[in-house]
Structure formats: structure tokens, C-alpha cells
Design an enzyme around this catalytic site. Structure first.
Site, PDB file in Angstrom:
ATOM      1  N   GLU A   1       0.878  -1.316   0.003  1.00 19.93           N
ATOM      2  CA  GLU A   1       0.001   0.145  -0.036  1.00 19.93           C
ATOM      3  C   GLU A   1       0.857   1.185   0.023  1.00 19.93           C
ATOM      4  OE1 GLU A   1      -2.751  -0.138   3.276  1.00 19.93           O
ATOM      5  OE2 GLU A   1      -4.416  -1.455   1.909  1.00 19.93           O
TER       6      GLU A   1
ATOM      7  N   GLU B   1      -6.437  -7.332  -1.537  1.00 18.84           N
ATOM      8  CA  GLU B   1      -6.873  -6.899   0.031  1.00 18.84           C
ATOM      9  C   GLU B   1      -8.259  -6.364   0.058  1.00 18.84           C
ATOM     10  OE1 GLU B   1      -3.998  -5.761   3.054  1.00 18.84           O
ATOM     11  OE2 GLU B   1      -5.353  -4.544   3.773  1.00 18.84           O
TER      12      GLU B   1
END
Length: 362
Positions: A194, A288
Site C-alpha cells: 500500500e 486485500e
């Protein structure tokens, strides 16, 4: 997923053995009918499966490839993988939560196609013990592949948000992993979880430094590149035009996908509409996602989650749900203290009940 434990909440076993001192997993048996293949799946040239043993995902799909904007099997037919992500393995790793029996449940009862191994770099992760964490990842990847599931190797960074800050760690780690699994059809590389607070050109530069390290050993394995704004395709930092900078300045390479993450109690129709539009121009993998809020806790919104899943199905986008653990937060799918011998429906959280049912609903 940002999830540092409160105090030592994630370390329930007290003082842990060094990872390199732990045994590799042995067979604990299973309460479920097995669809397990040999390590990495079985090639099409192998003999037929014995009666009562179903085909595993890797046996069914073989070496994955990206064709246009779609993840496909070795014959070029579209594939949607559906599965789970572990929690951070520094807290919920082998023998602290993951065991042979836990993965048997995921493969045989939950009928997952893939398992993402979340190896945090900071927060007590890889940077504290590179050799030990590499061995831990190897241990879990081997166990996942032995069950015929695809293993997503997640280099889990989000603080610092600039992946170039971890470039040396990444090149060392992925050189080792790619060299070991170059001949496996079942490994997917996720090179930066991320990125955040950083421009796309920095993420792209990082990817174009790491990808050649992997390709030196593994020319075919799919590689997932994290995207701007916590892998929001840039929506969280740029707005609706976020994907445009990727489309106009893509990472150089083959068999590449771009990560998108969502949490359905935080994200909604605005994100769904723009995700569907981006999927027309970019190969996307939702490495995710969750039914709860973006911090992994709070209230589940299963209706919003179902609407996201419909978008993913309509666009053949693969996904891994956060997270396969007994964490006390909403995102944990097993109740706290679940151990071998108790991988049953009675020990599922509401989140676990929902995602297990979704995975089994083919």
C-alpha cells in the site's frame, strides 16, 4: 492494511523461538476431504487424480498469465481467483496461528483458490530479521502450494509509504524468493502492499527496479504492483482521475497487474463505479479487501461487500479477503483462541461465516 497490535495483542505465545529454529510444517491430517496436490500443483501430463480427490486450483488453471486487462489460465481463458490474506506473519505466523490444519480448512472446507502471505517489512517484520522472515515466508508458501492453492507473496509496506525507502530490502527478498519458486506455477508476487503519500512516478520507478530482479529467475509469474493512495488506484489521493496516470504511464513489463484495496464499510458506490470503469483499461487484482472499515475493525457492511463482489465477478477481478486469523478485530475470521481441532463453523466470527459462505458459493 495498517494493523499494529495494541501492546502485545498479536503475540499470544509470549517469547517466541527464532524463525530459523522452528520446524518446517509436518502433516497434522485433516477433518476435510482433501483436494491437495503435490507441491505447486500437478502438470497436465500427470496421471489422473485418484477417485475422491478433486482438482486443485493450480492443477485446474496452471501457469497464470495476463492477457489484455484480464488474468487468464495457461490456455488463455479468464480466471477469477478467490481467497484469503493472512494477517501479518510476525503476529499470526506459523505455529502462532497458521498450521497445517488451519490451511487444510482454508483449502478443503472454505474451497479457496489462493492465500496471500502478508509479510510486513516494518512493525516488527522483515527488517528486524531478514533471514528469519524469508524462511517464515518459505515455510508458509510451501504449505500453501502443497495444497494446490496459489500463493501470493506480499511485501507488506505502508509506513514509510514510499516503496523506494525499502528498495534494498525488496531486491534482496524477491531475489531469494524468485530464485526458489521460479519453476512453480503457483506463485504470485505482490511487490508493494500500500504505497501512500507518494507520486505514481516513484511507485513506477520502484516497480521497474524490482521486476527485473524477479524476471531474472521467473519470467512468467504474475506480479502485482501496488498503487497510489493505499492501493486505491489513486482514488484516495488523486480522486476519480487516479487510474489515468497509470493508464498513461504504465509499468514496463509483462504479466503485470495493479492492486486495488477496498473496505466495504468505508468505501461504497462511488468507488465501485470507478473501479468498474478502471477495469476496462487496467488489469486489476484486489489483493486485500474486507467487509468492515478500512482499519480492519468497526461494523461489517455485508450488503456493500456483496455489491463490490458483484463488480469483481462481472470484471473477472481476483480477490483476497482480509484476514485469515483469530484477531480480535472485526476482520478476524476465527474467534480468538481457535486452535487445531476447532476449525469448525462454530468458531467462525460473523466475518468468517460470511466470507466462507461466499468462497463456497461457486
Amino acid at each position: 492494511m495498517t494493523d499494529p497490535t495494541a501492546g502485545d495483542e498479536g503475540n499470544r505465545s509470549g517469547q517466541r523461538a527464532t524463525r530459523s529454529e522452528r520446524r518446517r510444517p509436518g502433516s497434522l491430517g485433516s477433518m476435510y476431504p482433501s483436494r491437495r496436490g503435490r507441491l505447486g500443483g500437478k502438470s497436465k501430463a500427470d496421471a489422473d487424480e485418484p477417485d475422491g480427490v478433486s482438482e486443485t486450483p493450480v492443477e485446474r488453471h496452471g501457469q497464470l498469465q495476463v492477457v489484455g486487462t484480464t488474468l487468464c489460465d495457461d490456455s488463455g481463458d479468464p480466471v477469477q481467483l478467490r481467497g484469503m490474506s493472512t494477517h501479518g506473519i510476525q503476529w499470526f505466523g506459523w505455529e502462532e496461528f497458521l498450521t497445517d490444519a488451519a490451511l487444510d480448512a482454508l483449502a478443503d472446507d472454505w474451497q479457496a483458490d489462493c492465500c496471500r502471505i502478508a509479510m510486513y517489512v516494518q512493525e516488527g517484520g522483515y527488517e528486524t530479521d531478514p533471514e528469519g522472515f524469508t524462511d517464515e515466508v518459505r515455510r508458509i508458501v510451501d504449505a500453501v502450494l502443497d495444497r494446490g492453492l496459489y500463493a501470493i507473496v506480499d511485501f507488506h509496506i505502508h509506513d514509510p509509504g514510499d516503496p523506494l525507502a525499502n528498495l534494498d530490502h525488496a531486491t534482496t527478498f524477491f531475489e531469494t524468493v524468485a530464485a526458489e519458486y521460479a519453476d512453480s506455477e503457483g506463485v504470485i508476487y505482490e511487490i508493494c502492499n500500500e504505497p501512500n503519500g507518494v507520486a505514481w512516478d516513484r511507485i513506477k520507478a520502484y516497480a521497474e527496479a524490482v521486476i527485473p530482479v524477479i524476471r531474472r529467475y521467473d519470467p512468467k509469474g504474475p506480479i502485482v504492483v501496488g498503487t497510489r493512495g493505499w492501493s486505491s488506484l489513486g482514488f484516495a489521493e488523486v480522486g476519480s482521475e487516479g487510474p489515468r496516470e497509470i493508464i498513461e504511464n504504465p509499468v514496463d513489463g509483462e504479466n503485470l497487474l495493479y492492486a486495488y484495496h477496498f473496505y466495504a464499510s468505508t468505501h461504497g458506490q462511488w468507488e465501485r463505479d470507478r473501479l468498474a470503469a478502471a477495469a476496462d483499461e487496467l488489469p486489476i487484482f484486489v489483493t486485500e479487501c474486507g467487509s468492515m472499515e478500512a482499519d480492519g475493525d468497526g461494523t461489517n457492511d455485508f450488503e456493500s461487500t456483496r455489491e463490490f463482489m458483484d463488480v469483481l465477478a462481472d470484471n473477472t477481478i481476483s480477490w483476497a479477503f482480509w484476514n485469515y486469523s483469530d484477531d480480535w478485530r472485526t476482520s478476524g475470521v476465527w474467534t480468538e483462541g481457535t486452535t487445531d481441532g476447532s476449525w469448525t463453523e462454530a468458531n467462525l466470527t460473523p466475518t468468517g461465516q460470511w466470507v466462507r459462505e461466499t468462497l463456497r458459493d461457486r
